[in-house]
Design an enzyme around this catalytic site. Structure first.
Site, short mmCIF file in Angstrom:
data_model
loop_
_atom_site.label_atom_id
_atom_site.label_comp_id
_atom_site.label_asym_id
_atom_site.label_seq_id
_atom_site.Cartn_x
_atom_site.Cartn_y
_atom_site.Cartn_z
N THR A 18 -8.90 -5.70 3.87
CA THR A 18 -8.75 -4.77 2.75
C THR A 18 -9.66 -5.29 1.65
OG1 THR A 18 -6.40 -4.49 3.34
CG2 THR A 18 -7.09 -3.71 1.16
N ASP A 27 0.85 -1.19 0.00
CA ASP A 27 0.00 0.00 0.00
C ASP A 27 0.89 1.24 0.00
OD1 ASP A 27 -2.28 1.53 0.08
OD2 ASP A 27 -2.55 1.34 2.24
N THR A 45 -4.56 6.44 -0.16
CA THR A 45 -5.83 7.17 -0.14
C THR A 45 -5.83 8.27 -1.19
OG1 THR A 45 -5.86 6.81 2.22
CG2 THR A 45 -7.41 8.44 1.35
N GLU A 79 -10.36 3.99 3.49
CA GLU A 79 -9.47 4.74 2.62
C GLU A 79 -9.83 4.35 1.19
OE1 GLU A 79 -5.39 4.13 3.91
OE2 GLU A 79 -5.63 5.72 5.42
N LYS A 137 -4.45 -1.87 10.16
CA LYS A 137 -4.78 -1.99 8.74
C LYS A 137 -5.05 -3.43 8.31
CE LYS A 137 -3.53 2.24 7.22
NZ LYS A 137 -4.39 3.10 6.39
N ASP A 193 -9.12 0.40 1.89
CA ASP A 193 -8.14 0.05 2.92
C ASP A 193 -8.73 0.44 4.28
OD1 ASP A 193 -5.87 -0.45 4.41
OD2 ASP A 193 -4.89 1.43 3.85
N ARG A 195 -8.12 3.95 13.26
CA ARG A 195 -7.19 5.07 13.47
C ARG A 195 -6.59 5.10 14.86
NH1 ARG A 195 -5.93 6.01 8.43
NH2 ARG A 195 -7.72 6.61 7.16
N GLU A 206 -9.09 3.94 -2.45
CA GLU A 206 -7.83 3.79 -3.19
C GLU A 206 -8.07 3.06 -4.52
OE1 GLU A 206 -4.46 2.52 -0.95
OE2 GLU A 206 -5.30 3.19 0.97
N TYR A 235 1.18 5.71 -0.63
CA TYR A 235 0.76 6.91 0.12
C TYR A 235 1.00 8.10 -0.81
CZ TYR A 235 0.61 9.63 4.58
OH TYR A 235 0.30 10.46 5.62
N GLU A 285 -9.94 12.55 7.30
CA GLU A 285 -9.82 13.88 6.71
C GLU A 285 -11.18 14.58 6.60
OE1 GLU A 285 -6.92 13.54 3.12
OE2 GLU A 285 -7.70 11.56 3.62
CA CA Z 1 -3.93 3.10 2.66
#
Ligand code: CA
Length: 410
Positions: free
Chosen positions: A250, A119, A337, A192, A246, A226, A230, A194, A121, A351
């Site tokens: 997924t 994964d 993400t 997330e 994580k 994903d 948090r 993606e 970023y 976010e």
């Molecule tokens: Ca991710």
């Protein structure tokens, strides 16, 4: 543009220019077969190829895409050309219609056996937002971020098919302001949005894959959620990176759209300053003008633009192998993400709600900071094709189930 005789509904994102591959069964536990989506239908391509006497027919007679993925780009292109011919030359009509199934009645599965999972970023907007939230007193981007595509190796065995429920994970959590960690179900379950890249052709150990060989190794594209816890992530992630926050699940979409279907979606990536090192020099444009849509219980909460991603999938593949690490058929790497510049283009609840400090108002009048048990998250995407046609990636969806920990404690 190829005209098809096939009955594709107006506005369908699964036209003859798309032809994504997936794996279906007629009953939940029935035999799995490779299918190609067209309109509201799925073609039993192994059966058609066998009747047609195609030399690639055995590659399609499988319950996963891996044999086809391993065959390499010339074969992928040959298969795609032949399926296009079946759907555009009326001579093939009776044979194709004899092996057509309604998409709505089928069970869709994980389309390929996932080998390794990485994964990345790659969204500068995402990285800056996350840095601002988690490290408000320091620079939002780490110094290395603009020099290399940051990534980590994830857990391939917990990549699950779209529709699989996601059980709220438990673990050690420590929130800002708490003195010590506590144990229990995550209080900050997130998504997330993606885009995933599916590797077909393997590479040899010790031999980096040059950036210009991207399309020789990557078969196609899918959508990835994903799922992220948090509070678990924040406590465990320093110094070695994401782990149990994580790895519990997924989700990936059921249809893999071939790179060859996305020719009209290719765009330059945003300008890169400083210029990347030579092994990451962009060369061909491999930015992709995909528009994602994130829905929570059916309410659209974001439309992240993939074209804004700083690092391209070609740069990511070159970086992933630059140390000589080899590729395996079925490797999956996700973009990271996808977040755009605007508040309604962010690809995570972290976010969108600024770590829960600014709750989202959904269309049904309820608010969310992070996900509730029972919530359903769906990520969809499409890309421009020729003549105004859209190329759909389909959807990846999943429902949150309560933590098993809570049941045990009752
Ligand atoms: Ca991710």
């Amino acid at each position: 543009m190829n005209e098809t005789w096939f009955d594709v509904p107006a506005g369908s994102e699964f036209g003859v220019a798309n032809l994504p591959f997936g794996v279906y069964s007629r009953t939940e536990d029935g035999p799995r077969k490779i299918g190609v989506a067209i309109g509201d239908s799925v073609l039993d391509v192994a059966a058609i190829a066998a009747v047609e006497g195609e030399e690639f027919a055995p590659l399609l007679d499988a319950g996963v895409l891996n044999p086809l993925l391993a065959a390499g780009r010339p074969v992928w292109q040959q298969v795609r050309r032949r399926i296009t011919t079946w759907l555009t030359d009326p001579a093939h009509r009776p044979m194709v219609l004899a092996h057509r199934l309604d998409r709505a009645g089928l069970h869709l599965h994980l389309p390929f056996d996932v080998a390794d999972y990485v994964d990345f970023y790659a969204s500068e907007h995402h990285a800056r937002n996350v840095g601002s939230i988690f490290r408000p007193d320091s620079a939002p981007l780490h110094p290395n971020w603009i020099h290399l595509p940051i990534g980590y190796h994830g857990r391939a065995g917990t990549v699950v098919a779209s529709g699989s429920p996601v059980t709220r994970p438990r673990g050690q959590r420590k929130q800002t302001g708490e003195d010590a960690p506590t144990f229990g179900p995550t209080r900050k379950l997130d998504i997330e949005a993606e885009v995933g890249f599916v590797v077909g052709s393997p590479s040899a150990l010790g031999e980096p894959v040059p950036i210009e060989r991207f399309a020789d190794h990557v078969f196609g594209v899918c959508l990835v959620n994903d799922w992220s816890a948090r509070d678990i992530q924040a406590w465990e992630t320093v110094p070695l990176g994401p782990f149990l926050g994580k790895s519990f699940a997924t989700s990936v979409s059921p249809w893999v759209v071939p790179l060859d279907a996305l020719g009209h979606a290719r765009v330059p990536s945003p300008p890169q300053d400083p210029a990347p090192q030579p092994y990451l020099a962009p060369g061909e444009d491999w930015g992709l003008d995909l528009t994602l849509e994130v829905r929570l219980n059916g309410h659209v909460i974001s439309r992240p633009p993939f074209a804004s991603m700083y690092w391209s999938a070609a740069q990511q593949l070159a970086h992933l192998t630059v140390n000589g690490a080899s590729l395996r058929t079925g490797d999956l790497y996700a973009s990271g993400t996808v977040s755009g510049a605007e508040p309604d283009e962010r690809g995570s609840l972290l976010e969108l709600t600024w770590d829960g400090t600014d709750p989202l108002l959904l269309g049904d009048g309820t608010h969310r900071t992070y996900l509730n048990d029972g919530d359903v998250v769906t990520i969809a995407a499409s890309a421009p094709g020729s003549d105004g046609v859209r190329i759909g990636l389909g959807e990846v969806t999943g429902r949150v189930l309560p933590s098993k920990y809570q049941e045990e404690r009752k």
